[in-house]
Write an enzyme that holds these catalytic residues in place. Structure first.
Site, PDB file in Angstrom:
ATOM      1  N   LEU A 119       0.820  -1.388  -0.065  1.00 22.22           N
ATOM      2  CA  LEU A 119      -0.053  -0.026  -0.102  1.00 22.22           C
ATOM      3  C   LEU A 119       0.837   1.315  -0.108  1.00 22.22           C
ATOM      4  CD1 LEU A 119      -2.973  -0.688   2.677  1.00 22.22           C
ATOM      5  CD2 LEU A 119      -3.143   0.077   0.146  1.00 22.22           C
ATOM      6  N   ASP A 120       0.443   2.154  -0.839  1.00 18.77           N
ATOM      7  CA  ASP A 120       1.104   3.567  -0.695  1.00 18.77           C
ATOM      8  C   ASP A 120       1.377   4.062   0.750  1.00 18.77           C
ATOM      9  OD1 ASP A 120       1.632   3.362  -3.493  1.00 18.77           O
ATOM     10  OD2 ASP A 120      -0.176   4.668  -3.916  1.00 18.77           O
ATOM     11  N   SER A 121       2.385   4.981   0.788  1.00 13.91           N
ATOM     12  CA  SER A 121       2.462   5.529   2.248  1.00 13.91           C
ATOM     13  C   SER A 121       1.339   6.340   2.247  1.00 13.91           C
ATOM     14  CB  SER A 121       3.664   6.258   2.309  1.00 13.91           C
ATOM     15  OG  SER A 121       3.779   7.235   1.539  1.00 13.91           O
ATOM     16  N   ALA A 122       0.753   6.817   1.555  1.00 15.35           N
ATOM     17  CA  ALA A 122      -0.411   7.920   1.864  1.00 15.35           C
ATOM     18  C   ALA A 122      -1.805   7.174   1.875  1.00 15.35           C
ATOM     19  CB  ALA A 122      -0.322   8.625   0.724  1.00 15.35           C
ATOM     20  N   ALA A 123      -1.703   5.912   1.609  1.00 18.66           N
ATOM     21  CA  ALA A 123      -3.020   5.140   1.644  1.00 18.66           C
ATOM     22  C   ALA A 123      -3.028   4.065   3.159  1.00 18.66           C
ATOM     23  CB  ALA A 123      -3.127   4.084   0.579  1.00 18.66           C
TER      24      ALA A 123
END
Length: 349
Positions: A119-123
């Site tokens: 998962l992306d860091s922003a997700a």
């Protein structure tokens, strides 16, 4: 006569003083003995507590090394998936008191722990974790379906295709209606072709495209590739924001989807927020452990519950616990497979 009286009067006084002095000395000796006894008792109690703690830690270490299977955690916004996995590993090691100087002299055994599907860091949302022989099951997590709630923002395009990037383009969106968005979603359903974003975990010459981009390297877009969208629906539209519920297969990029929707509407768009609500059989509400549940006992219980989520041929048999006084822990880092999709990477430590 006065002198005689004085002698008579002073003799009892000296006797009383001597008795008081003797009593005080006896009391002091008893007090010292009492203090010494209490200190000795405290030392024995501390030794006993230390021994019990050692036995408890050894039992936890044995239990940790015997864990095997697949479970899910709730990844918050901020850390990368690799950073979160490392945080989980460190919490488990600390709880089990491993590795210690005493254990490192003994036979070593590696704890395998990894994640499947970055998962992306922003997700935030579901991140599937494999432990022990469960790391071998992570490949099936990559090919399984995933479900997301994505909030898109119309009128702005960024270099990363989400709100963390630099704005590269702005276009009007005031004429876009809810019916317009619903009318084009069918074009993004089923088996479609999709171009992955430049900022991604995909690799070129062994290096992530996102890493190359951050270093200012010129990176060519990867060619469009086949992906699958099982369902997509518009949950809310409040210009410039729109909320999508998407269920897709492995290798699909939500950021590319939102960007492509913006282009299809003759505008542009980026992802404002992304939540993975489901990965394979694991859901955010039912199965993802929050950080305060990242304990050996809680994970063992989760492994037991989650074992019923898999077909019989994939279910793992319980492994026999190892002898705690014959093992130590070393943590290795390896990559089981290369990137496959929206951070579809399996990493083990």
């Amino acid at each position: 006569m006065a002198a005689a009286e004085a002698v008579v009067l002073s003799s009892p006084l000296r006797t009383d003083v001597a008795r008081v002095s003797e009593t005080a000395e006896t009391g002091a000796i008893m007090a010292r003995k009492s203090v010494a006894t209490a200190a000795a008792a405290a030392i024995v109690a501390a030794a006993r507590t230390g021994s019990e703690t050692g036995v408890s830690k050894a039992a936890l270490a044995t239990k940790l090394l015997s864990l095997s299977g697949v479970f899910a955690v709730h990844k918050p916004k901020g850390p990368t998936s690799a950073e979160l996995l490392n945080r989980l590993k460190e919490k488990l090691l600390a709880e089990a008191g491993m590795p210690s100087s005493e254990w490192t002299k003994r036979k070593k055994q590696t704890l395998k722990i990894g994640h499947g599907g970055t998962l992306d860091s922003a997700a935030r949302g579901v991140l599937v974790i494999g432990i022990g022989r469960g790391t071998k099951m992570l490949t099936s997590m990559l090919s399984g379906s995933k479900r997301y709630i994505a909030i898109g923002e119309l009128g702005k395009a960024t270099d990363t295709l989400d709100s963390t990037g630099k704005v590269t383009e702005e276009k009007p969106y005031d004429k876009i209606t809810q019916e317009d968005i619903e009318g084009i979603l069918q074009k993004f359903t089923g088996n479609i072709m999709q171009i992955p974003p430049l900022y991604s975990a995909l690799k070129k010459d062994g290096q992530r495209l996102s890493s190359l981009m951050k270093r200012g390297k010129v990176v060519e877009a990867k060619p469009a590739r086949p992906v699958t969208v099982y369902s997509i629906s518009l949950e809310k539209f409040q210009p410039p924001f729109f909320t999508l519920d998407v269920e897709c297969g492995g290798g699909f990029y939500i950021r590319s989807l939102v960007s492509d929707i913006g282009k299809e509407l003759s505008s542009c768009a980026n992802v404002l927020e992304l939540i993975r609500t489901k990965q394979g059989p694991f859901t955010l509400e039912e199965h993802a452990l929050p950080e305060d549940k990242w304990t050996i006992d809680d994970i063992a219980q989760s492994l037991e519950r989650c074992s019923s989520l898999f077909p019989a041929e994939l279910a793992l048999k319980k492994s026999k616990p190892e002898e705690s006084n014959e093992q130590s822990l070393s943590c290795d880092y390896l990559t089981l497979s290369e990137t496959k999709g929206e951070g579809d990477v399996i990493k083990t430590f």
